[in-house]
Write an enzyme that holds these catalytic residues in place. Sequence first.
Site, PDB file in Angstrom:
ATOM      1  CB  THR A   1      -0.898  -0.010   1.266  1.00 43.60           C
ATOM      2  OG1 THR A   1      -1.518   1.272   1.419  1.00 43.60           O
ATOM      3  CG2 THR A   1      -0.105  -0.291   2.535  1.00 43.60           C
ATOM      4  CG  ASP A   2      -1.163   4.978  -0.991  1.00 43.90           C
ATOM      5  OD1 ASP A   2      -1.707   4.360  -0.046  1.00 43.90           O
ATOM      6  OD2 ASP A   2      -1.770   5.841  -1.667  1.00 43.90           O
ATOM      7  CD  GLU A   3      -3.369   3.633   4.576  1.00 47.64           C
ATOM      8  OE1 GLU A   3      -3.099   3.562   5.783  1.00 47.64           O
ATOM      9  OE2 GLU A   3      -4.527   3.615   4.131  1.00 47.64           O
TER      10      GLU A   3
ATOM     11  CE1 TYR B   1      -3.438  -2.490   5.915  1.00 49.69           C
ATOM     12  CE2 TYR B   1      -3.279  -0.151   5.387  1.00 49.69           C
ATOM     13  CZ  TYR B   1      -3.357  -1.473   4.975  1.00 49.69           C
ATOM     14  OH  TYR B   1      -3.344  -1.775   3.634  1.00 49.69           O
TER      15      TYR B   1
ATOM     16  CE  LYS C   1      -0.073  -4.492   3.120  1.00 50.57           C
ATOM     17  NZ  LYS C   1      -0.475  -5.820   2.581  1.00 50.57           N
TER      18      LYS C   1
HETATM   19  P1  NAD Z   1      -9.882  -7.131   2.465  1.00 56.03           P
HETATM   20  O1  NAD Z   1      -9.881  -6.801   3.919  1.00 56.03           O
HETATM   21  O2  NAD Z   1     -11.095  -6.853   1.655  1.00 56.03           O
HETATM   22  O3  NAD Z   1      -9.558  -8.691   2.270  1.00 56.03           O
HETATM   23  C1  NAD Z   1      -8.579  -9.347   3.007  1.00 56.03           C
HETATM   24  C2  NAD Z   1      -8.768 -10.847   2.796  1.00 56.03           C
HETATM   25  O4  NAD Z   1      -7.712 -11.530   3.498  1.00 56.03           O
HETATM   26  C3  NAD Z   1     -10.085 -11.383   3.340  1.00 56.03           C
HETATM   27  O5  NAD Z   1     -10.662 -12.272   2.421  1.00 56.03           O
HETATM   28  C4  NAD Z   1      -9.669 -12.129   4.613  1.00 56.03           C
HETATM   29  O6  NAD Z   1     -10.521 -13.185   4.958  1.00 56.03           O
HETATM   30  C5  NAD Z   1      -8.277 -12.608   4.240  1.00 56.03           C
HETATM   31  N1  NAD Z   1      -7.427 -12.857   5.405  1.00 56.03           N
HETATM   32  C6  NAD Z   1      -7.211 -12.027   6.470  1.00 56.03           C
HETATM   33  N2  NAD Z   1      -6.382 -12.612   7.351  1.00 56.03           N
HETATM   34  C7  NAD Z   1      -6.047 -13.814   6.811  1.00 56.03           C
HETATM   35  C8  NAD Z   1      -5.187 -14.863   7.242  1.00 56.03           C
HETATM   36  N3  NAD Z   1      -4.524 -14.808   8.413  1.00 56.03           N
HETATM   37  N4  NAD Z   1      -5.045 -15.947   6.454  1.00 56.03           N
HETATM   38  C9  NAD Z   1      -5.723 -16.033   5.274  1.00 56.03           C
HETATM   39  N5  NAD Z   1      -6.539 -15.070   4.831  1.00 56.03           N
HETATM   40  C10 NAD Z   1      -6.692 -13.971   5.592  1.00 56.03           C
HETATM   41  O7  NAD Z   1      -8.601  -6.411   1.863  1.00 56.03           O
HETATM   42  P2  NAD Z   1      -8.404  -5.705   0.441  1.00 56.03           P
HETATM   43  O8  NAD Z   1      -8.908  -4.324   0.514  1.00 56.03           O
HETATM   44  O9  NAD Z   1      -8.885  -6.624  -0.621  1.00 56.03           O
HETATM   45  O10 NAD Z   1      -6.797  -5.612   0.418  1.00 56.03           O
HETATM   46  C11 NAD Z   1      -6.025  -6.700  -0.084  1.00 56.03           C
HETATM   47  C12 NAD Z   1      -4.559  -6.349   0.004  1.00 56.03           C
HETATM   48  O11 NAD Z   1      -4.300  -5.157  -0.744  1.00 56.03           O
HETATM   49  C13 NAD Z   1      -4.075  -6.044   1.428  1.00 56.03           C
HETATM   50  O12 NAD Z   1      -2.796  -6.596   1.586  1.00 56.03           O
HETATM   51  C14 NAD Z   1      -4.022  -4.522   1.491  1.00 56.03           C
HETATM   52  O13 NAD Z   1      -3.036  -4.087   2.393  1.00 56.03           O
HETATM   53  C15 NAD Z   1      -3.648  -4.196   0.066  1.00 56.03           C
HETATM   54  N6  NAD Z   1      -4.107  -2.883  -0.438  1.00 56.03           N
HETATM   55  C16 NAD Z   1      -5.418  -2.520  -0.320  1.00 56.03           C
HETATM   56  C17 NAD Z   1      -5.843  -1.298  -0.856  1.00 56.03           C
HETATM   57  C18 NAD Z   1      -7.277  -0.872  -0.767  1.00 56.03           C
HETATM   58  O14 NAD Z   1      -7.598   0.265  -1.129  1.00 56.03           O
HETATM   59  N7  NAD Z   1      -8.216  -1.714  -0.347  1.00 56.03           N
HETATM   60  C19 NAD Z   1      -4.923  -0.454  -1.482  1.00 56.03           C
HETATM   61  C20 NAD Z   1      -3.577  -0.859  -1.552  1.00 56.03           C
HETATM   62  C21 NAD Z   1      -3.186  -2.082  -1.045  1.00 56.03           C
HETATM   63  O1  DAU Z   2      -4.150   3.992   0.483  1.00 60.54           O
HETATM   64  C1  DAU Z   2      -4.374   2.624   0.434  1.00 60.54           C
HETATM   65  C2  DAU Z   2      -5.217   2.196   1.615  1.00 60.54           C
HETATM   66  O2  DAU Z   2      -6.535   2.664   1.361  1.00 60.54           O
HETATM   67  C3  DAU Z   2      -5.206   0.692   1.849  1.00 60.54           C
HETATM   68  O3  DAU Z   2      -3.908   0.300   2.202  1.00 60.54           O
HETATM   69  C4  DAU Z   2      -6.186   0.314   2.967  1.00 60.54           C
HETATM   70  O4  DAU Z   2      -6.241  -1.091   3.097  1.00 60.54           O
HETATM   71  C5  DAU Z   2      -7.556   0.852   2.594  1.00 60.54           C
HETATM   72  O5  DAU Z   2      -8.467   0.581   3.641  1.00 60.54           O
HETATM   73  C6  DAU Z   2      -7.494   2.354   2.346  1.00 60.54           C
HETATM   74  O6  DAU Z   2      -7.194   3.071   3.566  1.00 60.54           O
HETATM   75  P1  DAU Z   2      -7.924   4.457   3.952  1.00 60.54           P
HETATM   76  O7  DAU Z   2      -7.843   4.629   5.418  1.00 60.54           O
HETATM   77  O8  DAU Z   2      -7.455   5.561   3.085  1.00 60.54           O
HETATM   78  O9  DAU Z   2      -9.424   4.083   3.470  1.00 60.54           O
HETATM   79  P2  DAU Z   2     -10.872   4.324   4.157  1.00 60.54           P
HETATM   80  O10 DAU Z   2     -11.894   3.958   3.150  1.00 60.54           O
HETATM   81  O11 DAU Z   2     -10.962   3.736   5.510  1.00 60.54           O
HETATM   82  O12 DAU Z   2     -10.892   5.921   4.335  1.00 60.54           O
HETATM   83  C7  DAU Z   2     -10.732   6.779   3.209  1.00 60.54           C
HETATM   84  C8  DAU Z   2     -10.757   8.201   3.733  1.00 60.54           C
HETATM   85  O13 DAU Z   2     -12.077   8.510   4.190  1.00 60.54           O
HETATM   86  C9  DAU Z   2      -9.839   8.437   4.913  1.00 60.54           C
HETATM   87  O14 DAU Z   2      -9.296   9.749   4.836  1.00 60.54           O
HETATM   88  C10 DAU Z   2     -10.769   8.339   6.134  1.00 60.54           C
HETATM   89  C11 DAU Z   2     -12.075   8.855   5.586  1.00 60.54           C
HETATM   90  N1  DAU Z   2     -13.329   8.270   6.163  1.00 60.54           N
HETATM   91  C12 DAU Z   2     -13.418   6.923   6.230  1.00 60.54           C
HETATM   92  C13 DAU Z   2     -14.570   6.328   6.724  1.00 60.54           C
HETATM   93  C14 DAU Z   2     -14.685   4.829   6.834  1.00 60.54           C
HETATM   94  C15 DAU Z   2     -14.369   9.092   6.536  1.00 60.54           C
HETATM   95  O15 DAU Z   2     -14.268  10.348   6.457  1.00 60.54           O
HETATM   96  N2  DAU Z   2     -15.505   8.520   7.031  1.00 60.54           N
HETATM   97  C16 DAU Z   2     -15.647   7.162   7.151  1.00 60.54           C
HETATM   98  O16 DAU Z   2     -16.719   6.708   7.632  1.00 60.54           O
END
Ligand code: NAD
Ligand code: DAU
Length: 356
Positions: free
Chosen positions: A135-137, A160, A164
């Site tokens: 992730t970019d975080e 988190y 990562k």
């Molecule tokens: P998500 O939370 O939707 O899905 C995570 C999945 O992993 C789920 O199916 C869960 O059951 C499984 N899981 C969790 N713990 C586990 C374990 N111990 N063993 C096996 N499976 C397990 O997550 P996502 O949003 O699909 O993100 C997927 C990946 O991409 C993550 O590594 C996250 O850090 C990365 N990522 C997410 C975003 C985003 O915007 N969502 C952006 C950049 C990177």
């Molecule tokens: O940047 C990549 C990341 O993006 C991934 O690594 C994470 O797994 C993914 O969850 C996401 O993280 P964020 O914290 O940016 O996403 P989230 O959707 O939780 O929040 C997006 C923005 O919106 C953040 O600035 C917090 C804000 N927010 C979020 C929620 C849930 C609100 O203002 N209200 C809300 O109810």
Amino acid sequence: MQNVLVTGGCGFIGSNFVRLVLETLPEARIFNLDKLTYAGNPANLKDVENNPHYRFVNGDICDQVLLERLFAEEKIDTVVHFAAESHVDRSIEGPAEFIQTNILGTFALLETARKFWITSPQPPSPSPRFLHVSTDEVYGSLGDTGLFTETTSYDPRSPYSVSKASSDHLVNAYYHTYGLPILMTNCSNNYGPYHFPEKLIPLIINNARNGKDLPVYGDGKNVRDWLYVVDHCTAILKVLQQGRVGETYNVGGNSEKQNIEVVQTICDILDEKVAPLANDQPRRSLIKFVKDRAGHDRRYAIDASKIKNELGWEPSVTFADGIRTTVDWYLENEEWMNGVLDGSYQDYYARMYDER
Ligand code: NAD
Ligand code: DAU
């Protein structure tokens, strides 16, 4: 790329990725290892569950015995590692699971890959690949200007993002120390189908549709760089097939938006597409500014020129189009959303938002 272990394939991005690979690489066999946490949903892959090239394995990436059995029995030659605890707010409430899965789980996978691909006298393929989805975080928070590049120093600030970042360092260490053929992607915020409604976009779509409050943290001016999930999946596939081993590629949408703008856009699309609220107010009237997230990163933005210049990847979906497609998907998939909004989700929602 013959026998592909996808971890976390029942989550948001993993399920979109599994579908993409089954569609585009019909020869590949996919083994989806997922623990089915609250975020893992078998319904995300219902349409492919009987595909002969797909097998679901219910298990934990921390379980090394299970990992070794899978690598041995299925001759795993490719790993695409999505499995993680992924929600920042939950990591603030309880970091332990994040340390366990994101750090120790990644470690168990790396150790298994090392054993079968490096130490073993008979590796399953001359060119195995381990792609770590990050992730970019990990880069921390930007000011008003600047972009994250692959050489930006790590500065993670939530449990988190720290978990990562730790896993990224382990992955890199296995490349430099043991020669494990790793690749890494660091991506910005995704949105699209099958996104769990604890995250901003699906939460706002669901609440706005149902006339519930729309919680916006702080002043709503935090910025995220939004990427349509299928574009992220095509980037991962491209890096897997054409990326240089040992390299990191940043992936982003070139689409920075303040949170308030995202929320207002969703309100306006829903006002256009579904019945008005009972009092005929626009949905923007549901917006409530609530207590900020602790340590809330202000701005993320990705410089994706490396993946563009080296591999020719660019996002294909604009935010304007992608957000409409996403709203339509949620409107058409009410049954999916109802399946997700169970008792444990209601408890989570009450914990998160009642106190705000
Ligand atoms: P998500 O939370 O939707 O899905 C995570 C999945 O992993 C789920 O199916 C869960 O059951 C499984 N899981 C969790 N713990 C586990 C374990 N111990 N063993 C096996 N499976 C397990 O997550 P996502 O949003 O699909 O993100 C997927 C990946 O991409 C993550 O590594 C996250 O850090 C990365 N990522 C997410 C975003 C985003 O915007 N969502 C952006 C950049 C990177
Ligand atoms: O940047 C990549 C990341 O993006 C991934 O690594 C994470 O797994 C993914 O969850 C996401 O993280 P964020 O914290 O940016 O996403 P989230 O959707 O939780 O929040 C997006 C923005 O919106 C953040 O600035 C917090 C804000 N927010 C979020 C929620 C849930 C609100 O203002 N209200 C809300 O109810």
